[in-house]
Design a protein around this motif. Sequence first.
Motif, PDB file in Angstrom:
ATOM      1  N   THR A 293       0.810  -1.219   0.000  1.00  0.00           N
ATOM      2  CA  THR A 293       0.000   0.000   0.000  1.00  0.00           C
ATOM      3  C   THR A 293       0.845   1.271   0.000  1.00  0.00           C
ATOM      4  O   THR A 293       0.495   2.236  -0.684  1.00  0.00           O
ATOM      5  N   ASP A 294       1.935   1.287   0.740  1.00  0.00           N
ATOM      6  CA  ASP A 294       2.770   2.494   0.774  1.00  0.00           C
ATOM      7  C   ASP A 294       3.359   2.798  -0.613  1.00  0.00           C
ATOM      8  O   ASP A 294       3.191   3.918  -1.108  1.00  0.00           O
ATOM      9  N   PRO A 295       4.025   1.837  -1.277  1.00  0.00           N
ATOM     10  CA  PRO A 295       4.502   2.128  -2.635  1.00  0.00           C
ATOM     11  C   PRO A 295       3.380   2.443  -3.624  1.00  0.00           C
ATOM     12  O   PRO A 295       3.535   3.305  -4.486  1.00  0.00           O
ATOM     13  N   LEU A 296       2.237   1.766  -3.493  1.00  0.00           N
ATOM     14  CA  LEU A 296       1.098   2.050  -4.370  1.00  0.00           C
ATOM     15  C   LEU A 296       0.703   3.517  -4.270  1.00  0.00           C
ATOM     16  O   LEU A 296       0.561   4.214  -5.278  1.00  0.00           O
ATOM     17  N   GLU A 297       0.542   3.998  -3.056  1.00  0.00           N
ATOM     18  CA  GLU A 297       0.129   5.385  -2.856  1.00  0.00           C
ATOM     19  C   GLU A 297       1.218   6.362  -3.288  1.00  0.00           C
ATOM     20  O   GLU A 297       0.921   7.414  -3.873  1.00  0.00           O
ATOM     21  N   LEU A 298       2.479   6.029  -3.029  1.00  0.00           N
ATOM     22  CA  LEU A 298       3.579   6.902  -3.432  1.00  0.00           C
ATOM     23  C   LEU A 298       3.707   6.979  -4.956  1.00  0.00           C
ATOM     24  O   LEU A 298       3.883   8.068  -5.517  1.00  0.00           O
ATOM     25  N   VAL A 299       3.619   5.844  -5.622  1.00  0.00           N
ATOM     26  CA  VAL A 299       3.720   5.822  -7.085  1.00  0.00           C
ATOM     27  C   VAL A 299       2.551   6.572  -7.707  1.00  0.00           C
ATOM     28  O   VAL A 299       2.733   7.413  -8.593  1.00  0.00           O
ATOM     29  N   ALA A 300       1.340   6.304  -7.254  1.00  0.00           N
ATOM     30  CA  ALA A 300       0.158   6.960  -7.820  1.00  0.00           C
ATOM     31  C   ALA A 300       0.194   8.462  -7.557  1.00  0.00           C
ATOM     32  O   ALA A 300      -0.091   9.267  -8.457  1.00  0.00           O
ATOM     33  N   GLY A 301       0.541   8.846  -6.342  1.00  0.00           N
ATOM     34  CA  GLY A 301       0.602  10.267  -6.009  1.00  0.00           C
ATOM     35  C   GLY A 301       1.676  11.001  -6.801  1.00  0.00           C
ATOM     36  O   GLY A 301       1.453  12.112  -7.297  1.00  0.00           O
ATOM     37  N   ALA A 302       2.841  10.384  -6.942  1.00  0.00           N
ATOM     38  CA  ALA A 302       3.922  11.001  -7.711  1.00  0.00           C
ATOM     39  C   ALA A 302       3.548  11.121  -9.181  1.00  0.00           C
ATOM     40  O   ALA A 302       3.804  12.149  -9.820  1.00  0.00           O
ATOM     41  N   ALA A 303       2.927  10.086  -9.735  1.00  0.00           N
ATOM     42  CA  ALA A 303       2.506  10.129 -11.140  1.00  0.00           C
ATOM     43  C   ALA A 303       1.453  11.212 -11.348  1.00  0.00           C
ATOM     44  O   ALA A 303       1.457  11.903 -12.374  1.00  0.00           O
ATOM     45  N   GLU A 304       0.573  11.366 -10.388  1.00  0.00           N
ATOM     46  CA  GLU A 304      -0.446  12.412 -10.478  1.00  0.00           C
ATOM     47  C   GLU A 304       0.208  13.792 -10.531  1.00  0.00           C
ATOM     48  O   GLU A 304      -0.161  14.645 -11.341  1.00  0.00           O
ATOM     49  N   LEU A 305       1.209  14.014  -9.683  1.00  0.00           N
ATOM     50  CA  LEU A 305       1.917  15.293  -9.678  1.00  0.00           C
ATOM     51  C   LEU A 305       2.693  15.502 -10.983  1.00  0.00           C
ATOM     52  O   LEU A 305       2.716  16.613 -11.535  1.00  0.00           O
ATOM     53  N   LEU A 306       3.335  14.440 -11.485  1.00  0.00           N
ATOM     54  CA  LEU A 306       4.054  14.532 -12.753  1.00  0.00           C
ATOM     55  C   LEU A 306       3.096  14.842 -13.906  1.00  0.00           C
ATOM     56  O   LEU A 306       3.410  15.654 -14.783  1.00  0.00           O
ATOM     57  N   GLU A 307       1.942  14.207 -13.898  1.00  0.00           N
ATOM     58  CA  GLU A 307       0.944  14.461 -14.940  1.00  0.00           C
ATOM     59  C   GLU A 307       0.507  15.921 -14.912  1.00  0.00           C
ATOM     60  O   GLU A 307       0.446  16.589 -15.953  1.00  0.00           O
ATOM     61  N   GLN A 308       0.247  16.412 -13.721  1.00  0.00           N
ATOM     62  CA  GLN A 308      -0.184  17.804 -13.573  1.00  0.00           C
ATOM     63  C   GLN A 308       0.927  18.759 -14.032  1.00  0.00           C
ATOM     64  O   GLN A 308       0.672  19.714 -14.753  1.00  0.00           O
ATOM     65  N   GLN A 309       2.158  18.483 -13.624  1.00  0.00           N
ATOM     66  CA  GLN A 309       3.289  19.346 -13.952  1.00  0.00           C
ATOM     67  C   GLN A 309       3.620  19.346 -15.443  1.00  0.00           C
ATOM     68  O   GLN A 309       3.872  20.395 -16.026  1.00  0.00           O
ATOM     69  N   PHE A 310       3.635  18.168 -16.051  1.00  0.00           N
ATOM     70  CA  PHE A 310       4.126  18.063 -17.428  1.00  0.00           C
ATOM     71  C   PHE A 310       3.049  18.127 -18.502  1.00  0.00           C
ATOM     72  O   PHE A 310       3.362  18.408 -19.654  1.00  0.00           O
TER      73      PHE A 310
END
Length: 135
Positions: free
Chosen positions: A112-129
């Motif tokens: 669960t911790d990596p799942l949330e970290l990966v999804a959250g980071a990808a969400e931020l990358l999507e928003q940024q890029f």
Amino acid sequence: MAEWGDLVAYIRESYRVVRDEPDELRIRLVFGDDPDTEQRAQIVVIAREILDQREDWVQIATPFARHEEVDLLEVLTEVGDAIVVGGLAVMGEHVVLRHSLPLINLDINEFTDPLELVAGAAELLEQQFTGRDDY
């Protein structure tokens, strides 16, 4: 939890599954609890992988852009500077953030911790890029 079936049962109980196949689940994670701001979502692919034809692993992957839409060097630099869990890959036409874990002796928090970290980071990358919420 040491088997794919156990992990699948946990995911079905705990997350919104949008696609369910024998060796792959897709879930939709929603970000933002504030009713005054727009909620964003991320589709995450959770797949069973067999390493060296003998070891069960789980791969967490989520796309955040099409590779032709972003400067890959800029994305790689951002990931290198800011992301702790996961690595970048191009899968088909998408840039994805992904992380893999062995299933043997896997505790639920190790998933669960990596799942949330990966999804959250990808969400931020999507928003940024991209500035969008396509995935």
